[in-house]
Write an enzyme that holds these catalytic residues in place. Structure first.
Site, mmCIF file in Angstrom:
data_model
loop_
_atom_site.group_PDB
_atom_site.id
_atom_site.type_symbol
_atom_site.label_atom_id
_atom_site.label_comp_id
_atom_site.label_asym_id
_atom_site.label_seq_id
_atom_site.Cartn_x
_atom_site.Cartn_y
_atom_site.Cartn_z
ATOM 1 N N HIS A 70 0.929 -1.201 -0.031
ATOM 2 C CA HIS A 70 -0.030 -0.004 -0.021
ATOM 3 C C HIS A 70 0.898 1.228 0.113
ATOM 4 O O HIS A 70 1.724 1.337 -0.943
ATOM 5 C CB HIS A 70 -0.811 0.059 1.247
ATOM 6 C CG HIS A 70 -2.130 0.820 1.277
ATOM 7 N ND1 HIS A 70 -2.552 1.662 0.298
ATOM 8 C CD2 HIS A 70 -3.130 0.951 2.287
ATOM 9 C CE1 HIS A 70 -3.475 2.372 0.448
ATOM 10 N NE2 HIS A 70 -3.757 1.910 1.703
ATOM 11 N N HIS A 76 -2.474 -2.248 -9.802
ATOM 12 C CA HIS A 76 -3.434 -1.730 -8.908
ATOM 13 C C HIS A 76 -4.471 -2.620 -8.935
ATOM 14 O O HIS A 76 -5.011 -3.102 -9.929
ATOM 15 C CB HIS A 76 -3.800 -0.201 -9.415
ATOM 16 C CG HIS A 76 -4.498 0.509 -8.095
ATOM 17 N ND1 HIS A 76 -5.720 0.508 -8.034
ATOM 18 C CD2 HIS A 76 -3.952 1.343 -7.180
ATOM 19 C CE1 HIS A 76 -6.055 1.222 -6.938
ATOM 20 N NE2 HIS A 76 -4.986 1.738 -6.584
ATOM 21 N N ASP A 107 2.389 5.473 -6.600
ATOM 22 C CA ASP A 107 3.749 5.726 -5.766
ATOM 23 C C ASP A 107 4.900 5.591 -6.814
ATOM 24 O O ASP A 107 6.020 5.854 -6.163
ATOM 25 C CB ASP A 107 3.700 4.366 -4.722
ATOM 26 C CG ASP A 107 2.664 4.451 -3.833
ATOM 27 O OD1 ASP A 107 2.709 5.745 -3.122
ATOM 28 O OD2 ASP A 107 2.206 3.328 -3.435
HETATM 29 C C1 LIG Z 1 -1.065 -2.797 -5.746
HETATM 30 C C2 LIG Z 1 -1.298 -4.406 -5.609
HETATM 31 C C3 LIG Z 1 -1.205 -4.936 -4.291
HETATM 32 C C4 LIG Z 1 -2.523 -4.865 -6.126
HETATM 33 O O1 LIG Z 1 -2.690 -6.127 -5.970
HETATM 34 P P1 LIG Z 1 -3.966 -7.231 -6.549
HETATM 35 O O2 LIG Z 1 -4.944 -6.543 -6.922
HETATM 36 O O3 LIG Z 1 -4.029 -8.022 -5.302
HETATM 37 O O4 LIG Z 1 -3.273 -8.062 -7.639
HETATM 38 P P2 LIG Z 1 -2.574 -9.362 -7.633
HETATM 39 O O5 LIG Z 1 -1.610 -9.391 -6.605
HETATM 40 O O6 LIG Z 1 -3.544 -10.460 -7.593
HETATM 41 O O7 LIG Z 1 -1.693 -9.361 -9.061
HETATM 42 C C5 LIG Z 1 -2.397 -9.681 -10.284
HETATM 43 C C6 LIG Z 1 -1.238 -10.385 -11.322
HETATM 44 O O8 LIG Z 1 -0.311 -9.035 -11.563
HETATM 45 C C7 LIG Z 1 0.878 -9.422 -11.031
HETATM 46 N N1 LIG Z 1 1.339 -8.123 -10.553
HETATM 47 C C8 LIG Z 1 0.481 -7.171 -9.700
HETATM 48 N N2 LIG Z 1 1.498 -6.070 -9.158
HETATM 49 C C9 LIG Z 1 2.625 -6.536 -9.994
HETATM 50 C C10 LIG Z 1 3.880 -5.787 -9.865
HETATM 51 N N3 LIG Z 1 3.929 -4.396 -9.109
HETATM 52 N N4 LIG Z 1 4.824 -6.371 -10.405
HETATM 53 C C11 LIG Z 1 5.051 -7.350 -10.913
HETATM 54 N N5 LIG Z 1 3.589 -8.161 -10.925
HETATM 55 C C12 LIG Z 1 2.649 -7.520 -10.507
HETATM 56 C C13 LIG Z 1 0.911 -10.565 -10.259
HETATM 57 O O9 LIG Z 1 2.011 -11.214 -10.116
HETATM 58 C C14 LIG Z 1 -0.408 -11.312 -10.580
HETATM 59 O O10 LIG Z 1 0.258 -12.150 -11.653
HETATM 60 P P3 LIG Z 1 -0.496 -13.452 -11.745
HETATM 61 O O11 LIG Z 1 -1.944 -13.254 -12.128
HETATM 62 O O12 LIG Z 1 0.449 -14.051 -12.844
HETATM 63 O O13 LIG Z 1 -0.262 -14.308 -10.414
HETATM 64 C C15 LIG Z 1 -0.014 -5.164 -6.551
HETATM 65 O O14 LIG Z 1 -0.162 -4.676 -7.996
HETATM 66 C C16 LIG Z 1 1.010 -4.794 -6.002
HETATM 67 O O15 LIG Z 1 1.801 -5.567 -5.210
HETATM 68 N N6 LIG Z 1 1.832 -3.754 -6.536
HETATM 69 C C17 LIG Z 1 3.032 -3.493 -6.106
HETATM 70 C C18 LIG Z 1 3.100 -2.690 -4.951
HETATM 71 C C19 LIG Z 1 2.526 -1.269 -4.916
HETATM 72 O O16 LIG Z 1 3.185 -0.480 -6.001
HETATM 73 N N7 LIG Z 1 1.697 -0.713 -4.247
HETATM 74 C C20 LIG Z 1 1.082 0.689 -4.286
HETATM 75 C C21 LIG Z 1 -0.484 0.560 -4.802
HETATM 76 S S1 LIG Z 1 -0.996 1.988 -4.907
#
Ligand SMILES: CC(C)(COP(=O)(O)OP(=O)(O)OC[C@H]1O[C@@H](n2cnc3c(N)ncnc32)[C@H](O)[C@@H]1OP(=O)(O)O)[C@@H](O)C(=O)NCCC(=O)NCCS
Length: 385
Positions: free
Chosen positions: A228, A267, A321
């Site tokens: 987050h 996201h 971010d």
């Molecule tokens: C923001 C976040 C937590 C959203 O999570 P979510 O909606 O639960 O999405 P998921 O974790 O289910 O990811 C979906 C897919 O995209 C991929 N993915 C998502 N964010 C990714 C990232 N930053 N880098 C690489 N792969 C990513 C996941 O590995 C997953 O792949 P799969 O379907 O092959 O397993 C996630 O995108 C993330 O961890 N981002 C990095 C942290 C970040 O920047 N957070 C700030 C948010 S404003």
């Protein structure tokens, strides 16, 4: 004993994806087209014409203020910036090493004890508590930073705007108008974002009819996590690790091969470019040129191109971010304060949702689908192996 497992099809959404848990008129996100509105107004308009104070009023009261209302609200914010002496004494005595998000929790919890509206639960009393917290979080962050670096704290300046005053309290000198405005815009862009994890955490706590301070403490705890608000700080760490644009490709491809996440991308709601990231990228570009230091922006842009090439089809794009850290770095904000700065901006969104939800409250109480054993015999301690 009967069988406790439920039978038949279940509706289960991991991470509550897609679940509608509240009705709200505060903000809306169009994740497909990359649009965000606060109370109906596109954030691009607010970033262009509004201030953090005006946006805070809009989010809290539901409409743009008149000139008089804005002056009154801004004056109230300025007046409430000063933190109680006991809280200041506590902050400056805190150890210099913990993460400032942990310090923020201590400072906010401590300040509740001295809140003159502590016992009030009428709308006016709660609103004063809310405005007090929004006004005081920057003072708490700046005081801690000054103290941990062995410098005198700088009391808030009532002549300055919310954004300019924070930079002033942090650095001990008034920021130039342009930088204060860029920071103001960054605060506007972080002010609100629907039922994200920290806002939901605040609402869950508030739905028990606990107090606003406890609700915002829950939010700060949730925001701290790297998935987050904690992502912004890690983006800069990653840019440093990469070191130069020509190393970005290898770094990103290796990370993806090892199933590591690239911070600042992806996201739950946006499946396209986050509109906030678009605006912040423009300012990151602008400041990189202004200071003739393009190292971070060039690595960042290279990562962005590679990520969109590799994962754009999956809906992975830069989020808020990714470029905020580059902007903050040029504004002289230390990296471990990026997430506290996010918290001070988002406090208004947290509070707006808490007030809206509790006005028509129902305690949050979801269920878990039990997948454990049906029945296990209790074995006395002495007979266990
Ligand atoms: C923001 C976040 C937590 C959203 O999570 P979510 O909606 O639960 O999405 P998921 O974790 O289910 O990811 C979906 C897919 O995209 C991929 N993915 C998502 N964010 C990714 C990232 N930053 N880098 C690489 N792969 C990513 C996941 O590995 C997953 O792949 P799969 O379907 O092959 O397993 C996630 O995108 C993330 O961890 N981002 C990095 C942290 C970040 O920047 N957070 C700030 C948010 S404003």
């Amino acid at each position: 004993m009967g069988v406790l497992k439920e039978k038949g099809p279940i509706e289960y959404s991991k991470g509550l994806e897609g679940v509608i848990a509240a009705l709200s008129s505060i903000s809306a996100i169009d994740g497909k087209n990359g649009k965000l509105i606060y109370r109906g107004i596109p954030i691009e308009m607010l970033a262009k014409y509004s201030t953090y104070e005006e946006t805070a009023y809009l989010l809290l009261y539901g409409e743009l203020p008149t000139k008089e209302a804005l002056e009154k609200f801004s004056a109230q914010m300025r007046e409430l910036r000063v933190i109680p002496k006991k809280v200041e004494e506590c902050i400056v005595e805190l150890p210099p090493n913990p993460h400032p998000m942990d310090i923020l929790k201590v400072a906010l919890a401590h300040s509740a004890l001295y809140d003159p509206d502590r016992q009030k639960c009428c709308r006016e009393g709660v609103m004063r508590k809310v405005i007090r917290i929004i006004a005081q979080l920057p003072t708490m962050i700046a005081y801690y930073h000054r103290a941990r670096t062995g410098q005198e704290v700088i009391p808030p300046d009532p002549e300055l705007s919310h954004a300019a005053n924070f930079l002033y309290m942090l650095h001990g000198k008034k920021p130039d108008e342009e930088e204060a405005r860029i920071f103001d815009i960054a605060l506007i862009l972080h002010a609100e974002h629907g039922l994200n994890a920290s806002t939901f955490a605040a609402m869950v706590t508030a739905s028990t009819l606990s107090d606003i301070n406890s609700a915002l403490l829950s939010a700060i705890g949730a925001l701290k996590g790297p998935l987050h608000g904690g992502a912004n700080e890690r983006v800069l760490k990653m840019l440093d690790e990469i070191g130069s644009p020509d190393k970005a490709e290898e770094y990103v491809l290796n990370a993806l091969k090892e199933k590591r996440r690239i911070m600042g991308f992806g996201h739950r709601v946006y499946k396209t470019y986050d509109p906030r990231a678009k605006i912040l990228k423009e300012y990151a570009e602008y400041l990189s040129d202004k200071y003739n230091d393009r190292k971070y922006i060039e690595i960042g842009e290279r990562i962005e191109n590679i990520m969109i090439r590799e994962l754009g089809k999956k809906g992975i794009f830069p989020n808020v971010d990714f470029y905020s850290g580059i902007v903050y770095q040029f504004l002289g904000i230390p990296r471990d304060l990026f997430t506290p700065v996010f918290a001070m901006a988002r406090s208004v969104g947290w509070a707006a949702h808490v007030c809206e939800y509790t006005a028509n409250n129902r305690i949050f109480r979801p269920r878990a689908y039990y997948i454990g054993p049906d029945y296990v015999e209790y074995v006395q301690l002495e007979k266990r192996r």
